[in-house]
Motif scaffolding. Structure first.
Motif, PDB file in Angstrom:
ATOM      1  N   ALA A   1       1.010  13.882 -18.028  1.00  0.00           N
ATOM      2  CA  ALA A   1       2.338  13.475 -17.564  1.00  0.00           C
ATOM      3  C   ALA A   1       2.984  12.517 -18.560  1.00  0.00           C
ATOM      4  N   TYR A   2       2.203  11.547 -19.033  1.00  0.00           N
ATOM      5  CA  TYR A   2       2.733  10.588 -20.019  1.00  0.00           C
ATOM      6  C   TYR A   2       3.189  11.322 -21.284  1.00  0.00           C
TER       7      TYR A   2
ATOM      8  N   GLU B   1       0.873  -1.178   0.000  1.00  0.00           N
ATOM      9  CA  GLU B   1       0.000   0.000   0.000  1.00  0.00           C
ATOM     10  C   GLU B   1       0.912   1.232   0.000  1.00  0.00           C
ATOM     11  N   LEU B   2       0.777   2.091  -1.001  1.00  0.00           N
ATOM     12  CA  LEU B   2       1.636   3.267  -1.125  1.00  0.00           C
ATOM     13  C   LEU B   2       0.976   4.432  -0.386  1.00  0.00           C
ATOM     14  N   ILE B   3       1.464   4.750   0.798  1.00  0.00           N
ATOM     15  CA  ILE B   3       0.851   5.767   1.655  1.00  0.00           C
ATOM     16  C   ILE B   3       1.404   7.159   1.348  1.00  0.00           C
ATOM     17  N   ASP B   4       2.682   7.232   1.038  1.00  0.00           N
ATOM     18  CA  ASP B   4       3.291   8.523   0.687  1.00  0.00           C
ATOM     19  C   ASP B   4       4.271   8.298  -0.452  1.00  0.00           C
ATOM     20  N   GLY B   5       4.279   9.210  -1.414  1.00  0.00           N
ATOM     21  CA  GLY B   5       5.213   9.121  -2.527  1.00  0.00           C
ATOM     22  C   GLY B   5       4.550   8.742  -3.834  1.00  0.00           C
ATOM     23  N   GLN B   6       3.217   8.893  -3.881  1.00  0.00           N
ATOM     24  CA  GLN B   6       2.506   8.500  -5.095  1.00  0.00           C
ATOM     25  C   GLN B   6       2.949   9.296  -6.310  1.00  0.00           C
ATOM     26  N   GLN B   7       3.163  10.602  -6.143  1.00  0.00           N
ATOM     27  CA  GLN B   7       3.469  11.455  -7.294  1.00  0.00           C
ATOM     28  C   GLN B   7       4.752  11.007  -7.991  1.00  0.00           C
ATOM     29  N   ARG B   8       5.819  10.821  -7.204  1.00  0.00           N
ATOM     30  CA  ARG B   8       7.098  10.442  -7.829  1.00  0.00           C
ATOM     31  C   ARG B   8       7.083   8.979  -8.298  1.00  0.00           C
ATOM     32  N   THR B   9       6.366   8.114  -7.563  1.00  0.00           N
ATOM     33  CA  THR B   9       6.307   6.712  -7.977  1.00  0.00           C
ATOM     34  C   THR B   9       5.518   6.567  -9.275  1.00  0.00           C
ATOM     35  N   THR B  10       4.361   7.240  -9.345  1.00  0.00           N
ATOM     36  CA  THR B  10       3.544   7.176 -10.558  1.00  0.00           C
ATOM     37  C   THR B  10       4.292   7.773 -11.742  1.00  0.00           C
ATOM     38  N   THR B  11       4.988   8.878 -11.510  1.00  0.00           N
ATOM     39  CA  THR B  11       5.741   9.519 -12.592  1.00  0.00           C
ATOM     40  C   THR B  11       6.873   8.618 -13.081  1.00  0.00           C
ATOM     41  N   SER B  12       7.547   7.954 -12.147  1.00  0.00           N
ATOM     42  CA  SER B  12       8.606   7.012 -12.533  1.00  0.00           C
ATOM     43  C   SER B  12       8.030   5.873 -13.365  1.00  0.00           C
ATOM     44  N   TYR B  13       6.862   5.385 -12.954  1.00  0.00           N
ATOM     45  CA  TYR B  13       6.207   4.285 -13.673  1.00  0.00           C
ATOM     46  C   TYR B  13       5.782   4.730 -15.073  1.00  0.00           C
ATOM     47  N   LEU B  14       5.216   5.915 -15.173  1.00  0.00           N
ATOM     48  CA  LEU B  14       4.823   6.454 -16.474  1.00  0.00           C
ATOM     49  C   LEU B  14       6.044   6.632 -17.383  1.00  0.00           C
ATOM     50  N   THR B  15       7.162   7.007 -16.782  1.00  0.00           N
ATOM     51  CA  THR B  15       8.393   7.173 -17.559  1.00  0.00           C
ATOM     52  C   THR B  15       8.842   5.844 -18.154  1.00  0.00           C
TER      53      THR B  15
END
Length: 603
Positions: free
Chosen positions: A173-174, A83-97
């Protein structure tokens, strides 16, 4: 990991995406890449990529510097998905990258590395021995729809991208990443593969794993104390979840979703709304800054009750946001149009909203009382703006009035207003009148000048003709079908200058309020910069009585005691036009303004 242990690990993105993550449905939505209605903002993803690229660009053939992108907080679920409680923005952006890199390589007809594919999706075996295909990142909040899944499946070009705010942000973002690969890496397959190698091997993150969601939320609060990385609205949401039973998470999530939707619909900054709500609802010093809001909550639980009953507090906040959205659309809390609210927007523009503090404090009033409050706010704001009351003084008075008005009933309102806002105007009566006796075209912003001239014109029309759908709306006066006409043109013809005499062509004279009238654009186009003697007949064609009477008030009279005749009788008219006539008309308008904006003689 034992029940009470907290584990932190420094890892590369390669190691990070060997595990599976989900963003719980109660978490903050994806906001990177978001733009306002003007298309401004949304630069976080580009900054994220540029920062990484700057380090990547310093790499040599044998070595490359590491780059740290921050911390995430997770809690392992029963299915071994974090469960990702903090850090969604950078994690999602890394995944989209990663997804964008894969798609770019495929479009260039190159072979996609198996490791890159597995960083996006992979099979895992559950405890029953079944093979389960999973995405490395799963967004569970409803507003994201299936956009991330479609991008992960390589269907970004087919995905619907004009749905919710989250869908638009993720899509933006993508596309930002794709543009980065195209422009910065020039769609060079070798350069893209090398960048992917750097991204997954040298970009580092710290993952903090906790045994329970409660502990994860507490660490989230500690990491983001004083708003570092997140603002007070995010921290408040976390604070409420910390004090909510897990069985009530869905209820709080639903309330918070409605709250953020209301603020978004109002096109307001969340922190400004939150600050205004606090100033309107609790005993808060007007010096409270947005940066201090979270600290204020930590010290004032007895006032708010947010820890003891977070659902109740959040529900009150939602009701405040619903009211705020109505105010933005010139309505009371029941959705009824409020004329004075629309007027105040025309007066203050899009940026002046401190009066919303009083509106929030008075949202409990009945329809008629609330409309009365709005009229007093409009009148007082006009006096304050014309006389140049400082923002600090303005807000201090607003907060004081709001603090008192939240406990006032409709029956008590008139007396309260007469003993609070009316005296505020009375104190500035002399300054208000003197300012209007000297004010000119260039002394006010255009929208405020249009408000001033339009309001004066409307007031005389209502006095003469009574109410109607068109006359009741100030927007009909300040709208694009009407112009502010200079009786002595700013660039007068030779004949007009000779007729006017000394001062013709002097902007300090022709810009004065007394030289301005509201005139229908269709009429204004036909008179140009000709002399007053030729313009007079055109003014008499205007439907606006204040304009019609400038050359001859008697021509507008139709009897002896009717409303139109009474209104026309007190309007000055001028057979000729010179500097002296401008000053005379300006003094009349300044005196009329005291009546229009109800500025009493004594405080």
């Amino acid at each position: 990991m034992t029940e009470q242990s907290i584990d932190s690990e420094d890892m590369t993105l390669k190691r990070l995406f060997q595990d599976f993550y989900r963003v719980p449905d109660y978490q903050r939505e994806y906001v990177w890449g978001e733009t306002n209605p003007k298309g401004e903002g949304g630069e976080e993803v580009e900054q994220f990529l540029n920062d990484i690229f700057n380090e990547y660009d310093n790499a040599t053939k044998s070595d490359a510097p590491e780059y740290f992108i921050g911390t995430i907080v997770v809690c392992r679920g029963r299915d071994d998905v974090f469960e990702l409680i903090d850090g969604q923005q950078r994690t999602t952006t890394s995944y989209l990258t990663l997804c964008a890199i894969r798609d770019a390589i495929e479009e260039l007809e190159e072979t996609v590395p198996e490791e890159l594919k597995s960083q996006i999706a992979a099979s895992t075996v559950d405890w029953q021995g079944e093979s389960v295909e999973r995405y490395r990142l799963d967004l569970q909040y409803e507003d994201s729809g299936d956009i991330l899944k479609e991008i992960a499946d390589g269907k970004a070009l087919e995905a619907v991208t004009d749905g919710t705010r989250s869908i638009r942000n993720i899509s933006n973002a993508y596309q930002t990443v794709r543009e980065f690969l195209k422009v910065t890496l020039e769609d060079d397959p070798a350069a893209i593969r090398r960048f992917h190698g750097y991204l997954t091997n040298k970009v580092k993150i710290i993952r903090i794993e906790t045994p329970t969601i409660a502990k994860a939320l507490k660490i989230f609060e500690t990491i983001n104390d004083r708003g570092v990385g997140l603002d007070a609205m995010d921290l408040l949401k976390n604070l409420l979840f910390m004090n909510t039973k897990e069985s009530d998470f869905q209820k709080l999530k639903d309330i918070w979703k409605k709250l953020t939707d209301e603020i978004y619909t109002a096109r307001e900054k969340p922190l400004r709304f939150l600050r205004y709500y606090l100033l309107a609802t609790y005993n808060v010093d007007n010096k409270l800054r947005e940066d201090d809001i979270y600290d204020w909550f930590q010290k004032n639980e007895k006032q708010t009750g947010h820890a003891a009953n977070p659902i109740q507090f959040a529900s009150g906040l939602l009701k405040g946001a619903e009211a705020y959205r109505h105010f933005v659309h010139d309505e009371d809390t029941a959705g009824n149009h409020v004329r004075a609210l629309a007027n105040t927007r025309l007066l203050g523009g899009q940026t002046i909203k401190q009066h919303f503090i009083v509106l929030l404090a008075g949202r409990h009033l009945d329809r008629e009382s609330f409309a009365d409050l709005c009229r007093e706010i409009e009148n007082t704001m006009c006096v304050w703006l014309i006389t140049g009351k400082t923002a600090k003084e303005y807000e201090r008075t607003i907060v004081r009035v709001a603090r008192d008005i939240r406990s006032i009933s409709g029956d008590e309102l008139e007396e309260f207003l007469q003993s609070n806002l009316a005296p505020e105007r009375a104190k500035l009566r002399k300054d208000f009148k003197e300012t209007l006796e000297e004010i000119g075209f260039w002394d006010l912003r255009r929208f405020r000048l249009r408000y001033l001239v339009g309001k004066m014109t409307q007031y005389v029309d209502l006095e003469a003709y009574g109410e109607s759908e068109g006359r009741n709306s100030l927007a009909e006066y300040v709208g694009g079908n009407n112009d502010i006409e200079h009786i002595l043109a700013t660039d007068p013809s030779k004949k007009a200058a000779e007729e006017f005499g000394e001062g013709a062509g002097d902007w300090e004279i022709d810009s004065l309020l007394g030289n301005l009238v509201l005139l229908e654009r269709s009429i204004n186009r036909s008179i140009g910069n000709e002399p007053y003697s030729e313009k007079k007949s055109k003014y008499q064609q205007s439907k606006f009585l204040l304009t019609k009477c400038v050359p001859d008030a008697d021509a507008a009279k139709i009897g002896t005691s009717d409303m139109i005749t009474k209104a026309a009788k007190r309007l000055p008219s001028f057979d000729t036009w010179d500097h002296e006539q401008i000053l005379a008309r300006q003094k009349f308008l300044a005196k009329l303004a005291l009546e229009i904006w109800q500025v009493p003689e004594k405080a």
